[in-house]
Design an enzyme around this catalytic site. Structure first.
Site, PDB file in Angstrom:
ATOM      1  N   SER A  54       0.844  -1.206   0.000  1.00 15.00           N
ATOM      2  CA  SER A  54       0.000   0.000   0.000  1.00 15.00           C
ATOM      3  C   SER A  54       0.875   1.249   0.000  1.00 15.00           C
ATOM      4  O   SER A  54       0.395   2.338  -0.306  1.00 15.00           O
ATOM      5  CB  SER A  54      -0.924   0.008   1.222  1.00 15.00           C
ATOM      6  OG  SER A  54      -0.192  -0.238   2.412  1.00 15.00           O
ATOM      7  N   ASP A  92       5.605  -7.152   2.471  1.00  9.63           N
ATOM      8  CA  ASP A  92       4.581  -7.500   1.488  1.00  9.63           C
ATOM      9  C   ASP A  92       5.241  -7.741   0.128  1.00  9.63           C
ATOM     10  O   ASP A  92       5.944  -6.850  -0.380  1.00  9.63           O
ATOM     11  CB  ASP A  92       3.611  -6.314   1.385  1.00  9.63           C
ATOM     12  CG  ASP A  92       2.208  -6.722   1.036  1.00  9.63           C
ATOM     13  OD1 ASP A  92       1.957  -7.925   0.879  1.00  9.63           O
ATOM     14  OD2 ASP A  92       1.356  -5.814   0.942  1.00  9.63           O
ATOM     15  N   LYS A 122       4.310 -11.512   3.179  1.00 11.94           N
ATOM     16  CA  LYS A 122       2.880 -11.686   2.882  1.00 11.94           C
ATOM     17  C   LYS A 122       2.702 -11.704   1.380  1.00 11.94           C
ATOM     18  O   LYS A 122       3.419 -11.000   0.663  1.00 11.94           O
ATOM     19  CB  LYS A 122       2.061 -10.543   3.479  1.00 11.94           C
ATOM     20  CG  LYS A 122       0.578 -10.605   3.096  1.00 11.94           C
ATOM     21  CD  LYS A 122      -0.251  -9.590   3.847  1.00 11.94           C
ATOM     22  CE  LYS A 122      -0.347  -8.239   3.182  1.00 11.94           C
ATOM     23  NZ  LYS A 122      -0.895  -8.266   1.799  1.00 11.94           N
ATOM     24  N   GLU A 191      -9.558  -9.231   3.833  1.00 12.15           N
ATOM     25  CA  GLU A 191      -9.848  -7.815   3.561  1.00 12.15           C
ATOM     26  C   GLU A 191     -11.215  -7.639   2.896  1.00 12.15           C
ATOM     27  O   GLU A 191     -11.524  -8.313   1.896  1.00 12.15           O
ATOM     28  CB  GLU A 191      -8.744  -7.220   2.657  1.00 12.15           C
ATOM     29  CG  GLU A 191      -9.006  -5.747   2.325  1.00 12.15           C
ATOM     30  CD  GLU A 191      -7.799  -5.013   1.748  1.00 12.15           C
ATOM     31  OE1 GLU A 191      -6.699  -5.605   1.684  1.00 12.15           O
ATOM     32  OE2 GLU A 191      -7.975  -3.841   1.368  1.00 12.15           O
TER      33      GLU A 191
HETATM   34  O1  KIV Z   1      -0.519  -3.432   1.529  1.00  8.31           O
HETATM   35  C1  KIV Z   1      -1.175  -3.366   2.587  1.00  8.31           C
HETATM   36  O2  KIV Z   1      -1.094  -2.404   3.363  1.00  8.31           O
HETATM   37  C2  KIV Z   1      -2.045  -4.482   2.903  1.00  8.31           C
HETATM   38  C3  KIV Z   1      -3.021  -4.284   4.027  1.00  8.31           C
HETATM   39  C4  KIV Z   1      -4.171  -3.529   3.536  1.00  8.31           C
HETATM   40  C5  KIV Z   1      -3.404  -5.564   4.644  1.00  8.31           C
HETATM   41  O3  KIV Z   1      -2.004  -5.469   2.255  1.00  8.31           O
END
Ligand code: KIV
Length: 296
Positions: A54, A92, A122, A191
């Site tokens: 994000s 992420d 993730k 989500e």
């Molecule tokens: O990228 C992000 O911040 C996310 C969250 C919304 C879980 O994947």
């Protein structure tokens, strides 16, 4: 990263999160993208920090998360890992860093731990990503899944919209969650899905679920920090509770600074440096009578 002392809080691990689920204690997670925020999150006692892709939207200003690169992620993860030592740190995996091949998925996941100081990664998706999850986990890297609204599929979903609102989609999501658990994921983000479905998934899984727009029945909650601090100006999803208006506070501070500079009120004496009288008069003398200066 600071060196742990006897007084340092205990490092949060994937086992800590599992124990919290088993004990019925809610898990707290927020996103973080920089050193200063990581220090503040660590001090506040958050369980986990997600360096989310994000950041492509809230930090870099892209319209979606799709342009985010591995290099963007590594750099922001490094900054966060310098500021936070106690929370579990999750990096992420950006779009196209794990979808092309399992081989690339493992190599890129490894970079988050080797180069960026993360404890886990993730990635988005269900059954289609099971092989990648299994392969990454088999190398000793903990993987968090992400189901429901998966922003990297924004074009396939036709926008950032709530998911799993039909019987068929609900069944698929439950199956995907079980597949990810079997593939070795240590936790799953849910989500923007109906709260009752998220509760059901959380009850069926033995690993913790972390909800965002998925109701109170998840084992933990996550929000995008820029959303909850009122720092993202473009839109605020309905499921976000804003805990501060930092955009308003920044506008006020910047405006006051501009006024002060324009009025000559900043810098004041306490913000300025001085030299001793001796040094000053010697300097003035030297400027007035340059011939007295010692030759070099
Ligand atoms: O990228 C992000 O911040 C996310 C969250 C919304 C879980 O994947």
């Amino acid at each position: 990263m600071s060196t742990p002392t006897h007084d340092s809080p205990k490092k949060v691990t994937t086992r800590t999160l599992l124990k919290k689920k088993q004990d019925g204690k809610p898990i707290t997670m927020l996103t973080g993208y920089d050193y200063a925020t990581a220090v503040a999150l660590d001090k506040a006692g958050i369980d986990a920090i997600l360096v989310g892709d994000s950041l492509g939207m809230v930090v870099l200003g892209h319209p979606t998360t799709l342009p985010v690169t591995m290099e963007d992620m590594i750099s922001h993860c490094q900054a966060v890992s310098r500021g936070a030592s106690t929370p579990l740190l999750i990096g992420d995996m950006p779009f196209m860093s794990y979808q092309v091949s399992v081989h690339e998925a493992v190599r890129n996941a490894g970079r988050f731990l080797k180069e960026a100081g993360m404890d886990a990664v993730k990635l988005e998706g269900g059954r289609d990503r099971a092989e990648a999850v299994r392969a990454i986990v088999s190398t000793g890297i903990p993987v968090m899944g992400h189901l429901g609204l998966t922003p990297q599929s924004v074009h396939q979903m036709g926008g950032f919209r709530a998911q799993a609102k039909t019987v068929e989609a609900g069944k698929v999501l439950i199956q995907d969650a079980l597949i990810l658990e079997q593939a070795g994921a240590f936790s799953i983000v849910l989500e923007s899905i109906p709260a009752r479905l998220a509760t059901l998934v959380s009850e069926r899984l033995s690993i913790p679920t972390i909800g965002i727009g998925a109701g109170v029945g998840c084992d933990g909650q996550v929000l995008v920090t820029h959303d909850m601090l009122g720092l993202f100006d473009r839109f605020t999803p309905r499921f976000v509770k804003t805990y501060a208006d930092l955009h308003g506070e920044m506008a006020r501070a910047f405006g006051e600074y501009i006024q002060d500079v324009e009025a000559g009120a900043f810098p004041a004496e306490e913000h300025s440096l001085d030299v001793s009288e001796d040094v000053w008069s010697a300097l003035i003398d030297a400027l007035e009578y340059p011939e007295r200066e010692p030759s070099v």
